[in-house]
Write an enzyme that holds these catalytic residues in place. Structure first.
Site, PDB file in Angstrom:
ATOM      1  N   SER A   1     -41.159   5.239  16.280  1.00  0.00           N
ATOM      2  CA  SER A   1     -40.313   6.094  17.118  1.00  0.00           C
ATOM      3  C   SER A   1     -39.121   6.632  16.349  1.00  0.00           C
ATOM      4  CB  SER A   1     -39.796   5.312  18.322  1.00  0.00           C
ATOM      5  OG  SER A   1     -40.863   4.746  19.040  1.00  0.00           O
TER       6      SER A   1
ATOM      7  N   SER B   1     -38.031  -2.788  16.714  1.00  0.00           N
ATOM      8  CA  SER B   1     -37.888  -4.216  17.050  1.00  0.00           C
ATOM      9  C   SER B   1     -37.948  -5.055  15.789  1.00  0.00           C
ATOM     10  CB  SER B   1     -39.006  -4.680  17.984  1.00  0.00           C
ATOM     11  OG  SER B   1     -39.031  -3.892  19.142  1.00  0.00           O
TER      12      SER B   1
ATOM     13  N   GLU C   1     -51.710  -3.034  20.188  1.00  0.00           N
ATOM     14  CA  GLU C   1     -50.399  -3.350  20.740  1.00  0.00           C
ATOM     15  C   GLU C   1     -50.482  -3.342  22.259  1.00  0.00           C
ATOM     16  OE1 GLU C   1     -47.209  -0.666  19.784  1.00  0.00           O
ATOM     17  OE2 GLU C   1     -45.699  -1.953  20.698  1.00  0.00           O
TER      18      GLU C   1
ATOM     19  N   GLN D   1     -42.180  -2.214  13.013  1.00  0.00           N
ATOM     20  CA  GLN D   1     -43.026  -1.042  13.197  1.00  0.00           C
ATOM     21  C   GLN D   1     -42.127   0.184  13.307  1.00  0.00           C
ATOM     22  OE1 GLN D   1     -45.554  -1.591  16.614  1.00  0.00           O
ATOM     23  NE2 GLN D   1     -45.720   0.601  16.955  1.00  0.00           N
ATOM     24  N   GLY D   2     -42.106   1.001  12.292  1.00  0.00           N
ATOM     25  CA  GLY D   2     -41.219   2.171  12.275  1.00  0.00           C
ATOM     26  C   GLY D   2     -41.938   3.438  12.694  1.00  0.00           C
TER      27      GLY D   2
HETATM   28  C1  LIG Z   1     -38.247  -3.057  24.150  1.00  0.00           C
HETATM   29  C2  LIG Z   1     -38.736  -1.932  23.298  1.00  0.00           C
HETATM   30  C3  LIG Z   1     -39.244  -2.192  22.028  1.00  0.00           C
HETATM   31  C4  LIG Z   1     -39.672  -1.135  21.217  1.00  0.00           C
HETATM   32  N1  LIG Z   1     -40.100  -1.430  19.952  1.00  0.00           N
HETATM   33  C5  LIG Z   1     -40.452  -0.400  19.126  1.00  0.00           C
HETATM   34  C6  LIG Z   1     -40.812  -0.648  17.768  1.00  0.00           C
HETATM   35  O1  LIG Z   1     -40.802  -1.791  17.316  1.00  0.00           O
HETATM   36  N2  LIG Z   1     -41.132   0.383  16.976  1.00  0.00           N
HETATM   37  C7  LIG Z   1     -41.170   1.667  17.436  1.00  0.00           C
HETATM   38  O2  LIG Z   1     -41.499   2.564  16.692  1.00  0.00           O
HETATM   39  N3  LIG Z   1     -40.808   1.958  18.718  1.00  0.00           N
HETATM   40  C8  LIG Z   1     -40.447   0.953  19.574  1.00  0.00           C
HETATM   41  N4  LIG Z   1     -40.057   1.230  20.865  1.00  0.00           N
HETATM   42  C9  LIG Z   1     -39.966   2.620  21.292  1.00  0.00           C
HETATM   43  C10 LIG Z   1     -40.998   3.046  22.326  1.00  0.00           C
HETATM   44  O3  LIG Z   1     -42.244   3.172  21.742  1.00  0.00           O
HETATM   45  C11 LIG Z   1     -40.501   4.360  22.943  1.00  0.00           C
HETATM   46  O4  LIG Z   1     -39.341   4.066  23.665  1.00  0.00           O
HETATM   47  C12 LIG Z   1     -41.512   4.980  23.867  1.00  0.00           C
HETATM   48  O5  LIG Z   1     -42.595   5.488  23.140  1.00  0.00           O
HETATM   49  C13 LIG Z   1     -40.912   6.109  24.709  1.00  0.00           C
HETATM   50  O6  LIG Z   1     -40.229   7.038  23.938  1.00  0.00           O
HETATM   51  P1  LIG Z   1     -38.741   7.481  24.323  1.00  0.00           P
HETATM   52  O7  LIG Z   1     -37.934   6.274  24.453  1.00  0.00           O
HETATM   53  O8  LIG Z   1     -38.312   8.503  23.351  1.00  0.00           O
HETATM   54  O9  LIG Z   1     -38.862   8.120  25.761  1.00  0.00           O
HETATM   55  P2  LIG Z   1     -39.303   9.603  26.099  1.00  0.00           P
HETATM   56  O10 LIG Z   1     -40.526   9.940  25.348  1.00  0.00           O
HETATM   57  O11 LIG Z   1     -38.135  10.492  25.996  1.00  0.00           O
HETATM   58  O12 LIG Z   1     -39.722   9.438  27.619  1.00  0.00           O
HETATM   59  C14 LIG Z   1     -38.804   9.523  28.700  1.00  0.00           C
HETATM   60  C15 LIG Z   1     -39.578   9.607  29.988  1.00  0.00           C
HETATM   61  O13 LIG Z   1     -40.379  10.791  30.001  1.00  0.00           O
HETATM   62  C16 LIG Z   1     -41.717  10.470  30.274  1.00  0.00           C
HETATM   63  N5  LIG Z   1     -42.613  11.387  29.579  1.00  0.00           N
HETATM   64  C17 LIG Z   1     -42.524  11.800  28.298  1.00  0.00           C
HETATM   65  N6  LIG Z   1     -43.535  12.644  28.022  1.00  0.00           N
HETATM   66  C18 LIG Z   1     -44.290  12.741  29.132  1.00  0.00           C
HETATM   67  C19 LIG Z   1     -45.485  13.450  29.481  1.00  0.00           C
HETATM   68  N7  LIG Z   1     -46.118  14.220  28.619  1.00  0.00           N
HETATM   69  N8  LIG Z   1     -45.960  13.311  30.728  1.00  0.00           N
HETATM   70  C20 LIG Z   1     -45.342  12.536  31.636  1.00  0.00           C
HETATM   71  N9  LIG Z   1     -44.207  11.827  31.370  1.00  0.00           N
HETATM   72  C21 LIG Z   1     -43.696  11.940  30.121  1.00  0.00           C
HETATM   73  C22 LIG Z   1     -41.870   9.044  29.808  1.00  0.00           C
HETATM   74  O14 LIG Z   1     -42.956   8.411  30.468  1.00  0.00           O
HETATM   75  C23 LIG Z   1     -40.534   8.451  30.182  1.00  0.00           C
HETATM   76  O15 LIG Z   1     -40.550   8.100  31.535  1.00  0.00           O
HETATM   77  C24 LIG Z   1     -39.627   0.195  21.697  1.00  0.00           C
HETATM   78  C25 LIG Z   1     -39.121   0.441  22.984  1.00  0.00           C
HETATM   79  C26 LIG Z   1     -38.676  -0.599  23.786  1.00  0.00           C
HETATM   80  C27 LIG Z   1     -38.137  -0.277  25.139  1.00  0.00           C
END
Ligand SMILES: Cc1cc2nc3c(=O)[nH]c(=O)nc-3n(C[C@H](O)[C@H](O)[C@H](O)COP(=O)(O)OP(=O)(O)OC[C@H]3O[C@@H](n4cnc5c(N)ncnc54)[C@H](O)[C@@H]3O)c2cc1C
Lengths: 376, 403
Positions: A126, A158, A241, A123-124
């Protein structure tokens, strides 16, 4: 109201049980992603389960599902847990995007591989700059005759290292408002210009990657739904999901409880009264989660609200993270000394509040879209 | 009443921070668990540690030491935690203090102080207490043996039992009745005992046996900044004397205080780094630190860090200022609070980092690993709550029957 199986469901359950009793022994080593062998075992298990007809049971039969009600997904989870089998493949959300939005031609082309677990998908969504704020994604897919040309970068993907297909969100209409300019494409990961780089997880597991797209050519026929419909599709599939049954979580958690319970009652590990009560509380949580998921699945249909998935996801986060604190304490010193299994599971429980939309974002969805509280 | 560090202690803290940061910069996490530097400093780094006087800090002058207070030691150890220093300094400090309490020969202690003898403490297989001997004549079980008596086996991949039950022993469980004074017993080490924080150590001493053991290769350990190692062959006997109750309780308090300080530094590092991330990471056109949900996680973490700092100071102060039993009671409370809080703060930090917090590359998991492993060393919060409760209910029933 009826929580019990009707005759057809009972028959389905019995069939799965007997299949498991015959075939489970071959998968006694369990599954995982920490090594090439573990990945191979995992994919072999998924394939066997699919061949027996127990993957994507609620998806249409013509594409490799079984066309059963959503509640049958819950039955699969329960039975896998009860038999201490490895979890089912986490493909429900991707499958729903394709089944509910793709053209017949595309469905016929890609669904058998997905639902049969013969081809792995990722799933692409992020990107480095677009996590919680997914709509800010900058990967582009530029229309060029009968193809799109994709450029950009995805992260935290992932399974990308061994995937054949990627369900990709990319910007096709740069001039439209950000939510409306995104489309969903099915990209062949073997295309030229796709470059994957492994990212090691904190647990040491190697199932994550960064994926770079450099002028990757994607046939226009691989567009899922309409141009500009990507956001709508993503929200639709995130609800799946986030729904714990589709991701196999309920099964996994039930299995963790079963193992812990057995270890305590057999005297293999000892727990004082305080710890026993914490284990009982965690077991109660998981039981309620199972009832809740049964209800969610029974109520889910084509028109149901995607926000319900956020409720299920938040419930799962709370229950799973508490459960692992209890499991860690049951494991006592072996939580930190010896093979890293318990510690790795614990780290996974921390990821539960990040992937699929963070806990903070889910709470916002529930508060604003379900409770109707004002946005600030 | 003056409850802050003195200006000398602050200056000492700064100098510790500088060397700790330097040591941390020389240690590389690599690309994954197979690629990481071992937590053993090379000769040069160890010499710098010894030259800084860190290893001599807790020992008295007649033992080649500096005779610093437990608060000074806590100041140092907080910085070791803060920089997640991958060198067995806390283990050495603990082993040195233990041997001093058991009146080891001055020359041996001087070698430890100078860094020429690298030594580690031995913990029971459940990590809850200093290891003793079998049979357990040397121990008296004052507190119920809480939690699993043997390490559990959760699932087919978990390790087999690697140890026997040992009653908790933080010093209040001293010999009674038979031979509580004089020389240590002859006997064999319990199964499964582990030299703790033993990377690069030449040996580990079981004071109750008066024997130093060589060490086997490291066993798997969640904390990548420390090593635990099973005992090998006996290396030598050491002339020791069994300490009195008060001294043993004081030793327990000392060791718990070091762990509490290590937890404090670890959680402070996780918090600072999460705050920094929240100030620079943007989503939805704003720094994530501007969202209330993120602010609340970090504010709660700050509260826990500050409370743990107070607990660390009280516990370290008590080691020098209060009788052993009281110091131990304080140290248990501080360690219990710090154990629980450090894990919570490190978990919050990962949450604030989001996806990157789940990677090997980011440091967040290193703090979480150190916090969880420190939490188990010499007893987690549940262990100490149970000991505190047992002592308190015992007192209640005594006073009742007396009235
Ligand atoms: C094990 C794992 C598997 C994953 N697999 C995939 C995958 O297969 N495909 C894919 O596309 N992505 C995948 N992801 C990515 C995942 O969807 C993102 O990590 C997630 O959406 C958070 O984005 P970020 O890491 O950029 O964190 P950020 O968005 O930078 O968030 C950092 C912190 O800020 C908080 N925050 C951000 N905005 C707000 C707001 N408006 N209000 C309050 N708090 C806020 C968040 O809650 C978090 O605590 C995976 C992540 C993990 C950990």
């Amino acid at each position: 109201m009826d929580f019990a199986d009707d005759p057809a469901a009972a028959e389905f359950r019995a069939g799965l049980r007997s299949w498991l009793s015959e075939h489970l022994a071959e998968y006694a080593h369990g599954t995982g992603y920490e090594s090439a062998e573990a990945v191979e075992r995992t994919h072999k298990w998924h394939k066997a389960l699919a061949q027996a007809g127990y993957v994507a049971v609620s998806l249409p039969a013509e594409y490799g599902g079984r066309g059963l009600p959503d509640s049958y997904e819950g039955i699969v989870n329960q039975e896998l847990a009860a038999a201490e089998a490895p979890p089912s493949p986490p493909i429900g959300h991707i499958a729903h995007a394709v089944v509910d939005f793709a053209s017949d031609e595309l469905k016929t082309r890609v669904l058998p591989g997905l639902l049969g677990c013969t081809q792995v998908w990722c799933q692409g969504f992020s990107e480095p700059g677009a996590g919680s704020d997914l709509a800010s994604l900058t990967t582009t897919a530029t229309a060029d005759g009968d193809r799109f040309v994709v450029n950009g970068q995805k992260i935290w993907t992932s399974g990308a290292m061994w995937s054949r297909w990627c369900l990709l969100m990319a910007r096709t209409e740069p001039d439209l408002p950000r939510h409306r300019g995104i489309s969903m494409l099915v990209v062949d990961m073997e295309s030229s210009g796709v470059d994957r780089r492994e990212i090691t997880l904190a647990s040491g597991s190697r199932e994550f990657a960064e994926v770079f797209f450099d002028n990757v050519s994607v046939p226009a026929a691989n567009l899922v739904g309409e141009r500009g419909q990507g956001w709508q599709i993503a929200m639709h599939m995130l609800a799946y999901e986030r729904g714990p049954a589709d991701m196999g979580w309920v099964g996994r958690l039930g299995q963790v409880i079963a193992t812990a319970r057995e270890a305590v009652s057999s005297g293999q590990l000892t727990a004082d009264e305080a710890l026993r009560q914490r284990l009982a509380a965690a077991a109660v949580d998981v039981e309620v989660l199972q009832w809740h998921v049964a209800r969610s699945l029974a109520n889910r249909g084509p028109g149901s609200r995607s926000e319900a998935g956020s409720v299920d996801k938040l419930l799962t986060i709370r229950i799973e993270q508490n459960l692992y604190h209890v499991v860690n304490d049951l494991a006592a010193a072996s939580f930190v000394v010896g093979p890293p299994t318990t510690f790795a599971n614990y780290l996974w429980s921390r990821a539960q509040s990040i992937y699929g939309g963070t806990q903070q974002i889910q709470r916002q969805i529930v508060a604003q879209r379900i409770l109707g509280l004002p946005r600030d | 009443m003056q409850i802050e560090l003195t200006s000398e202690q602050r200056a000492f803290s700064d100098s510790c921070a500088r060397l700790a940061a330097d040591l941390a910069a020389g240690w590389h996490r690599g690309r994954g668990p197979g690629d990481i530097d071992p937590p053993a400093p090379d000769e040069k780094a160890w010499a710098r540690i010894a030259d800084a006087g860190w290893l001599a800090l807790g020992l008295r002058e007649e033992n080649g030491g500096i005779g610093a207070t437990a608060v000074d030691l806590a100041v140092l150890v907080e910085q070791l935690g803060y920089h997640a220093v991958a060198a067995p300094i806390v283990g050495t400090l603990m082993a040195a203090q233990q041997l001093q309490t058991w009146q080891a020969p001055a020359e041996l202690l001087a070698d430890i102080a100078a860094g020429t003898l690298r030594i580690a403490p031995v913990l029971t297989a459940d990590l809850r207490s200093f290891a003793a001997v079998e049979p357990a004549w040397l121990l008296r079980q004052d507190t119920p043996n809480v939690g699993p008596a043997t390490p559990p086996n959760l699932g087919p991949t978990a390790p087999p039992n690697h140890g026997e039950t040992a009653p908790p022993n933080h010093g209040e469980t001293t010999p009674h009745g038979h031979g509580q004074t004089g020389r240590p017993a002859r006997g064999t080490a319990e199964a499964g005992v582990l030299a703790w924080d033993a990377a690069g150590a030449a040996m580990a001493v079981l004071p109750a046996l008066g024997t130093a053991y060589l060490l086997a290769d490291a066993t798997g350990f969640a904390d990548v900044t420390r090593a635990v190692r099973p005992l090998g062959e006996p290396a030598m006997t050491i002339d020791l004397t069994i300490p009195g109750d008060d001294a043993l309780a004081g030793l327990g308090a000392f060791a718990l205080s070091l762990l509490t300080a290590d937890l404090l530094g670890t959680m402070q590092a996780a918090l600072d780094s999460a705050v920094e991330h929240a100030k620079v990471r943007s989503q939805f056109g704003a720094h994530i630190g501007s969202f209330q949900a993120v602010q609340q996680l970090l504010a709660d973490s700050h509260v826990l860090v500050e409370a743990t700092r107070s607990a660390t100071y009280y516990s370290a102060w008590a080691v020098d200022a209060l009788p052993g039993a009281q110091a131990l009671r304080a140290a248990r409370a501080a360690k219990a609070f710090a154990s629980r809080s450090a894990v919570e703060v490190c978990e919050h930090a990962i949450q604030v980092f989001g996806g990157i917090g789940m990677t090997w590359e980011a440091p967040a998991h290193v703090w979480l690993r150190r916090a969880q492993a420190d939490r188990l060393a010499l007893g987690d919060e549940h262990f100490h709550y149970a000991a505190i409760a047992a002592a308190e209910f015992a007192a209640a029933s005594t006073s009742k029957s007396g009235s």
